[in-house]
Design a protein around this motif. Structure first.
Motif, PDB file in Angstrom:
ATOM      1  N   ILE A  73       0.774  -1.107  -0.119  1.00 31.05           N
ATOM      2  CA  ILE A  73       0.115  -0.131   0.000  1.00 31.05           C
ATOM      3  C   ILE A  73       0.909   1.246   0.126  1.00 31.05           C
ATOM      4  N   GLN A  74       1.891   1.222   0.835  1.00 32.95           N
ATOM      5  CA  GLN A  74       2.845   2.339   0.873  1.00 32.95           C
ATOM      6  C   GLN A  74       3.473   2.796  -0.494  1.00 32.95           C
ATOM      7  N   GLN A  75       3.788   1.644  -1.317  1.00 32.13           N
ATOM      8  CA  GLN A  75       4.392   1.772  -2.527  1.00 32.13           C
ATOM      9  C   GLN A  75       3.390   2.483  -3.508  1.00 32.13           C
ATOM     10  N   GLN A  76       1.903   1.851  -3.642  1.00 30.85           N
ATOM     11  CA  GLN A  76       0.834   2.234  -4.355  1.00 30.85           C
ATOM     12  C   GLN A  76       0.708   3.957  -3.928  1.00 30.85           C
TER      13      GLN A  76
ATOM     14  N   LEU B  39       1.170   7.427  -6.172  1.00 28.07           N
ATOM     15  CA  LEU B  39       0.023   8.082  -6.484  1.00 28.07           C
ATOM     16  C   LEU B  39       0.311   9.624  -6.167  1.00 28.07           C
ATOM     17  N   PHE B  40       0.861   9.521  -4.917  1.00 32.99           N
ATOM     18  CA  PHE B  40       1.232  10.706  -4.501  1.00 32.99           C
ATOM     19  C   PHE B  40       2.294  11.649  -5.391  1.00 32.99           C
ATOM     20  N   SER B  41       3.175  10.856  -5.892  1.00 31.53           N
ATOM     21  CA  SER B  41       4.220  11.478  -6.790  1.00 31.53           C
ATOM     22  C   SER B  41       3.952  11.871  -7.911  1.00 31.53           C
TER      23      SER B  41
ATOM     24  N   LEU C 215       0.955   6.644 -17.926  1.00 31.54           N
ATOM     25  CA  LEU C 215       0.973   5.219 -18.206  1.00 31.54           C
ATOM     26  C   LEU C 215       2.138   4.534 -17.526  1.00 31.54           C
ATOM     27  N   ARG C 216       3.004   5.284 -17.895  1.00 34.42           N
ATOM     28  CA  ARG C 216       4.476   4.579 -17.782  1.00 34.42           C
ATOM     29  C   ARG C 216       4.634   4.517 -16.146  1.00 34.42           C
ATOM     30  N   ARG C 217       4.202   5.429 -15.382  1.00 32.53           N
ATOM     31  CA  ARG C 217       4.387   5.331 -13.981  1.00 32.53           C
ATOM     32  C   ARG C 217       3.176   4.520 -13.367  1.00 32.53           C
ATOM     33  N   LEU C 218       1.968   4.489 -13.888  1.00 29.41           N
ATOM     34  CA  LEU C 218       0.843   3.930 -13.198  1.00 29.41           C
ATOM     35  C   LEU C 218       0.762   2.296 -13.752  1.00 29.41           C
TER      36      LEU C 218
ATOM     37  N   ARG D 296       5.319  -0.318 -12.931  1.00 29.52           N
ATOM     38  CA  ARG D 296       4.754  -1.241 -12.132  1.00 29.52           C
ATOM     39  C   ARG D 296       4.581  -2.827 -12.516  1.00 29.52           C
ATOM     40  N   ASN D 297       4.315  -2.755 -14.016  1.00 30.70           N
ATOM     41  CA  ASN D 297       4.233  -4.182 -14.436  1.00 30.70           C
ATOM     42  C   ASN D 297       5.375  -4.757 -14.571  1.00 30.70           C
ATOM     43  N   LEU D 298       6.615  -4.214 -14.725  1.00 29.79           N
ATOM     44  CA  LEU D 298       7.882  -4.869 -14.694  1.00 29.79           C
ATOM     45  C   LEU D 298       8.146  -5.336 -13.411  1.00 29.79           C
TER      46      LEU D 298
END
Length: 129
Positions: free
Chosen positions: A7-10, A14-16, A71-74, A78-80
């Motif tokens: 959750i902290q990573q998510q 989002l906040f950055s 898209l790259r960030r969200l 993350r997919n990688l």
């Protein structure tokens, strides 16, 4: 239960995000189409139509150049990381059930595409109903 991300990573991701409000503006402009879009997304999920899901969930943001960093960030970065974690699970003799948002599965940069590129065989099971 293992988390592909915390959750902290998510929240940190989002906040950055850049705060230029384009995503919010786009979302507000599309509100009138939201019900129809959600119906189409759910229908494509139920029928297993990954191409239509991609067109509905990812493609609109790819066609608008200023959303590519979003898209790259969200999704893509993350997919990688998630694909790397899944590959570690697959190296064991255990069985795992992985749950992610539908957008993370789609396209060449989605989890299915990334794992397929690593010679994993992906099978889509069709709903009989």
């Amino acid at each position: 239960i293992y988390a592909l991300e915390t959750i902290q990573q998510q929240l940190s991701m989002l906040f950055s995000m850049p705060d230029d409000n384009r995503y919010l503006q786009y979302t507000l402009l599309e509100l009138e189409n939201l019900e129809n879009a959600m119906d189409n997304i759910v229908s494509s999920w139920k029928t297993g139509d990954a191409v239509l899901m991609y067109q509905l969930l990812i493609e609109p943001y790819e066609t608008l150049g200023y959303f590519k960093p979003f898209l790259r960030r969200l999704f893509y970065n993350r997919n990688l990381k998630m694909a790397s974690a899944i590959r570690k699970y697959l190296k064991t003799d255990q069985t795992y059930f992985v749950v992610v948002g539908a957008g993370h599965l789609l396209g060449d940069k989605g989890l299915i595409g990334l794992l397929s590129k690593r010679n994993y065989t992906i099978n889509q099971i069709q709903n009989e109903n």
